[in-house]
Scaffold this motif. Structure first.
Motif, PDB file in Angstrom:
ATOM      1  N   ALA A 106      55.901  50.819  42.903  1.00 56.65           N
ATOM      2  CA  ALA A 106      54.629  50.185  43.222  1.00 56.65           C
ATOM      3  C   ALA A 106      54.632  48.784  42.617  1.00 56.65           C
ATOM      4  CB  ALA A 106      53.451  50.997  42.682  1.00 56.65           C
ATOM      5  N   LEU A 107      53.694  47.956  43.057  1.00 55.16           N
ATOM      6  CA  LEU A 107      53.604  46.581  42.586  1.00 55.16           C
ATOM      7  C   LEU A 107      52.161  46.260  42.231  1.00 55.16           C
ATOM      8  CD1 LEU A 107      55.735  44.933  45.443  1.00 55.16           C
ATOM      9  CD2 LEU A 107      56.555  45.770  43.234  1.00 55.16           C
ATOM     10  N   ALA A 108      51.975  45.227  41.397  1.00 51.71           N
ATOM     11  CA  ALA A 108      50.629  44.817  40.986  1.00 51.71           C
ATOM     12  C   ALA A 108      50.565  43.297  40.957  1.00 51.71           C
ATOM     13  CB  ALA A 108      50.278  45.395  39.618  1.00 51.71           C
ATOM     14  N   THR A 109      49.832  42.708  41.878  1.00 49.48           N
ATOM     15  CA  THR A 109      49.792  41.254  41.962  1.00 49.48           C
ATOM     16  C   THR A 109      49.055  40.652  40.761  1.00 49.48           C
ATOM     17  OG1 THR A 109      47.687  41.099  43.173  1.00 49.48           O
ATOM     18  CG2 THR A 109      49.692  41.416  44.472  1.00 49.48           C
ATOM     19  N   PRO A 110      49.524  39.515  40.254  1.00 49.70           N
ATOM     20  CA  PRO A 110      48.812  38.786  39.190  1.00 49.70           C
ATOM     21  C   PRO A 110      47.991  37.657  39.806  1.00 49.70           C
ATOM     22  CG  PRO A 110      51.059  37.978  39.343  1.00 49.70           C
ATOM     23  CD  PRO A 110      50.878  38.965  40.470  1.00 49.70           C
ATOM     24  N   SER A 111      46.745  37.543  39.449  1.00 48.41           N
ATOM     25  CA  SER A 111      45.916  36.491  40.045  1.00 48.41           C
ATOM     26  C   SER A 111      46.455  35.107  39.725  1.00 48.41           C
ATOM     27  CB  SER A 111      44.460  36.617  39.581  1.00 48.41           C
ATOM     28  OG  SER A 111      44.357  36.444  38.180  1.00 48.41           O
ATOM     29  N   ALA A 112      46.952  34.914  38.494  1.00 42.92           N
ATOM     30  CA  ALA A 112      47.459  33.587  38.113  1.00 42.92           C
ATOM     31  C   ALA A 112      48.722  33.242  38.883  1.00 42.92           C
ATOM     32  CB  ALA A 112      47.720  33.535  36.612  1.00 42.92           C
ATOM     33  N   GLY A 113      49.591  34.222  39.106  1.00 45.66           N
ATOM     34  CA  GLY A 113      50.809  33.975  39.856  1.00 45.66           C
ATOM     35  C   GLY A 113      50.526  33.660  41.307  1.00 45.66           C
ATOM     36  N   VAL A 114      49.603  34.399  41.914  1.00 44.59           N
ATOM     37  CA  VAL A 114      49.212  34.123  43.298  1.00 44.59           C
ATOM     38  C   VAL A 114      48.552  32.756  43.383  1.00 44.59           C
ATOM     39  CG1 VAL A 114      47.768  34.868  45.219  1.00 44.59           C
ATOM     40  CG2 VAL A 114      49.005  36.574  43.871  1.00 44.59           C
ATOM     41  N   ALA A 115      47.694  32.444  42.414  1.00 44.16           N
ATOM     42  CA  ALA A 115      47.049  31.133  42.396  1.00 44.16           C
ATOM     43  C   ALA A 115      48.081  30.018  42.390  1.00 44.16           C
ATOM     44  CB  ALA A 115      46.119  31.011  41.188  1.00 44.16           C
ATOM     45  N   ALA A 116      49.109  30.152  41.552  1.00 42.88           N
ATOM     46  CA  ALA A 116      50.149  29.127  41.476  1.00 42.88           C
ATOM     47  C   ALA A 116      50.868  28.980  42.809  1.00 42.88           C
ATOM     48  CB  ALA A 116      51.142  29.482  40.370  1.00 42.88           C
ATOM     49  N   SER A 117      51.128  30.098  43.483  1.00 44.24           N
ATOM     50  CA  SER A 117      51.830  30.047  44.766  1.00 44.24           C
ATOM     51  C   SER A 117      50.989  29.365  45.835  1.00 44.24           C
ATOM     52  CB  SER A 117      52.215  31.452  45.224  1.00 44.24           C
ATOM     53  OG  SER A 117      51.105  32.159  45.742  1.00 44.24           O
ATOM     54  N   LEU A 118      49.663  29.391  45.661  1.00 43.44           N
ATOM     55  CA  LEU A 118      48.753  28.781  46.631  1.00 43.44           C
ATOM     56  C   LEU A 118      48.335  27.372  46.237  1.00 43.44           C
ATOM     57  CD1 LEU A 118      46.452  31.871  47.325  1.00 43.44           C
ATOM     58  CD2 LEU A 118      48.302  31.016  48.772  1.00 43.44           C
ATOM     59  N   GLY A 119      48.792  26.925  45.069  1.00 38.08           N
ATOM     60  CA  GLY A 119      48.466  25.573  44.630  1.00 38.08           C
ATOM     61  C   GLY A 119      47.163  25.434  43.872  1.00 38.08           C
ATOM     62  N   TYR A 120      46.682  26.541  43.292  1.00 38.15           N
ATOM     63  CA  TYR A 120      45.432  26.513  42.530  1.00 38.15           C
ATOM     64  C   TYR A 120      45.689  26.785  41.049  1.00 38.15           C
ATOM     65  CZ  TYR A 120      42.954  26.812  47.000  1.00 38.15           C
ATOM     66  OH  TYR A 120      42.482  26.566  48.267  1.00 38.15           O
TER      67      TYR A 120
ATOM     68  N   THR B  50      50.786  53.279  28.953  1.00 41.24           N
ATOM     69  CA  THR B  50      51.064  54.133  30.106  1.00 41.24           C
ATOM     70  C   THR B  50      51.722  53.322  31.209  1.00 41.24           C
ATOM     71  OG1 THR B  50      49.030  55.352  29.637  1.00 41.24           O
ATOM     72  CG2 THR B  50      50.052  55.698  31.801  1.00 41.24           C
ATOM     73  N   ARG B  51      51.238  52.092  31.371  1.00 42.00           N
ATOM     74  CA  ARG B  51      51.807  51.236  32.409  1.00 42.00           C
ATOM     75  C   ARG B  51      51.977  49.822  31.873  1.00 42.00           C
ATOM     76  NH1 ARG B  51      47.707  50.118  37.522  1.00 42.00           N
ATOM     77  NH2 ARG B  51      47.211  47.960  37.001  1.00 42.00           N
ATOM     78  N   ILE B  52      52.987  49.143  32.443  1.00 36.91           N
ATOM     79  CA  ILE B  52      53.340  47.803  31.995  1.00 36.91           C
ATOM     80  C   ILE B  52      53.197  46.832  33.153  1.00 36.91           C
ATOM     81  CG2 ILE B  52      55.146  46.346  31.015  1.00 36.91           C
ATOM     82  CD1 ILE B  52      54.289  48.601  29.141  1.00 36.91           C
ATOM     83  N   THR B  53      52.462  45.753  32.930  1.00 33.78           N
ATOM     84  CA  THR B  53      52.405  44.658  33.887  1.00 33.78           C
ATOM     85  C   THR B  53      52.813  43.375  33.160  1.00 33.78           C
ATOM     86  OG1 THR B  53      50.023  44.431  33.472  1.00 33.78           O
ATOM     87  CG2 THR B  53      50.689  45.723  35.403  1.00 33.78           C
ATOM     88  N   PHE B  54      52.991  42.310  33.921  1.00 30.64           N
ATOM     89  CA  PHE B  54      53.569  41.098  33.367  1.00 30.64           C
ATOM     90  C   PHE B  54      52.697  39.860  33.553  1.00 30.64           C
ATOM     91  CE2 PHE B  54      56.864  44.079  34.490  1.00 30.64           C
ATOM     92  CZ  PHE B  54      57.661  44.101  33.358  1.00 30.64           C
ATOM     93  N   GLY B  55      51.480  40.028  34.075  1.00 32.41           N
ATOM     94  CA  GLY B  55      50.673  38.852  34.351  1.00 32.41           C
ATOM     95  C   GLY B  55      51.472  37.895  35.231  1.00 32.41           C
ATOM     96  N   PRO B  56      51.333  36.589  34.997  1.00 26.77           N
ATOM     97  CA  PRO B  56      52.100  35.619  35.787  1.00 26.77           C
ATOM     98  C   PRO B  56      53.498  35.371  35.225  1.00 26.77           C
ATOM     99  CG  PRO B  56      50.653  34.445  34.317  1.00 26.77           C
ATOM    100  CD  PRO B  56      50.374  35.912  34.085  1.00 26.77           C
ATOM    101  N   GLY B  57      53.932  36.179  34.264  1.00 29.72           N
ATOM    102  CA  GLY B  57      55.187  35.910  33.564  1.00 29.72           C
ATOM    103  C   GLY B  57      56.395  35.823  34.473  1.00 29.72           C
ATOM    104  N   LEU B  58      56.506  36.721  35.452  1.00 34.44           N
ATOM    105  CA  LEU B  58      57.666  36.707  36.335  1.00 34.44           C
ATOM    106  C   LEU B  58      57.638  35.498  37.264  1.00 34.44           C
ATOM    107  CD1 LEU B  58      57.732  40.528  37.095  1.00 34.44           C
ATOM    108  CD2 LEU B  58      59.351  39.265  35.663  1.00 34.44           C
ATOM    109  N   GLN B  59      56.455  35.139  37.747  1.00 35.48           N
ATOM    110  CA  GLN B  59      56.340  33.952  38.597  1.00 35.48           C
ATOM    111  C   GLN B  59      56.717  32.703  37.821  1.00 35.48           C
ATOM    112  OE1 GLN B  59      53.535  31.504  38.269  1.00 35.48           O
ATOM    113  NE2 GLN B  59      54.614  30.246  39.783  1.00 35.48           N
TER     114      GLN B  59
END
Length: 243
Positions: free
Chosen positions: A41-55, A214-223
């Motif tokens: 499964a995947l979990a989108t990061p708002s900051a990473g998506v924002a960066a991809s959209l130029g925000y 229980t679960r690990i996410t990375f925020g915008p770290g991977l982006q």
């Protein structure tokens, strides 16, 4: 089994050193890479998506965020959860409708605004409204922003977690909680616990699982890591003679 049910099941019955690791895709291409690597499964990061959209982080218009998330969902066959920040001031019914239209199985909802932390009782009431509208169709991950807002007492996070779980949250996410307090948070919080990891820094996902995650996410770290790799490659190209 529906994608939502499958996603919910991934959070339960895990052993301490095997937390659910959810990479954070910022666009369809990165989502395909993570899915192809075998993540369930995947979990989108708002900051990473924002960066991809130029925000800047927190400045993405709701319509653009939902559209970007929908493109990610269409690109892969695994369940996708979406970080939709504070819900963009949408009423629970409309928020749930937008999330389901995008095709996600869950969402992150944070308990602060640019002005500061929300009142926990009011936020819990709003989360309860989201749960009522969503039923079992969405996995609700309630982000707790006390640590990022300078409230160092883990008891404050634990109190908010209890209110949010009682309101129907499936998981709580005390973002930026110090590693040293994770065992205390685990002892005081019912249900799944989301912890952020820093790619290439600090404890590994397995080590964080041993501390209570229980679960690990990375925020915008991977982006940001990918952006840095592109930057370094661009700089090498720019310094070559005769380019």
């Amino acid at each position: 089994m529906s994608h939502a049910a499958a996603f919910r099941a991934l959070h339960h019955g895990r052993v301490p050193d095997d937390p659910l690791v959810l990479p954070g895709p910022w666009d369809a291409a990165s989502a395909r890479v993570f899915a192809a690597a075998g993540f369930p499964a995947l979990a989108t990061p708002s900051a990473g998506v924002a960066a991809s959209l130029g925000y800047e982080d927190g400045r993405t218009p709701a319509d653009e965020m939902f559209a970007a998330v929908a493109r990610i969902v269409r690109a892969v066959d695994v369940p996708v959860s979406a970080d939709v920040e504070g819900g963009y001031s949408l009423a629970p019914k409309e928020l749930v409708e937008r999330l389901l239209e995008a095709g996600v199985v869950g969402c992150n909802l944070e308990d602060s605004t640019r002005e500061g932390l929300k009142d926990p009782a009011e936020h819990a009431e709003w989360l309860a409204g989201v749960r009522e509208e969503a039923g079992d169709r969405l996995f609700l991950n309630a982000r707790i922003d006390t640590f990022v807002r300078g409230v160092e007492d883990p008891g404050a996070a634990i109190e908010r977690a209890a209110a949010y779980v009682a309101a129907g949250a499936d998981c709580v996410y005390p973002i930026a909680a110090p590693v040293a307090v994770l065992p205390l948070l685990r002892a005081g919080i019912q249900g799944p616990l989301n912890v952020i990891a820093r790619p290439g820094e600090g404890p590994s996902p397995a080590e964080l699982g041993g501390l209570g995650a229980t679960r690990i996410t990375f925020g915008p770290g991977l982006q940001r890591q990918a952006e840095q790799a592109v930057r370094e490659h661009a700089e090498r190209l720019a310094t070559r003679p005769g380019r």
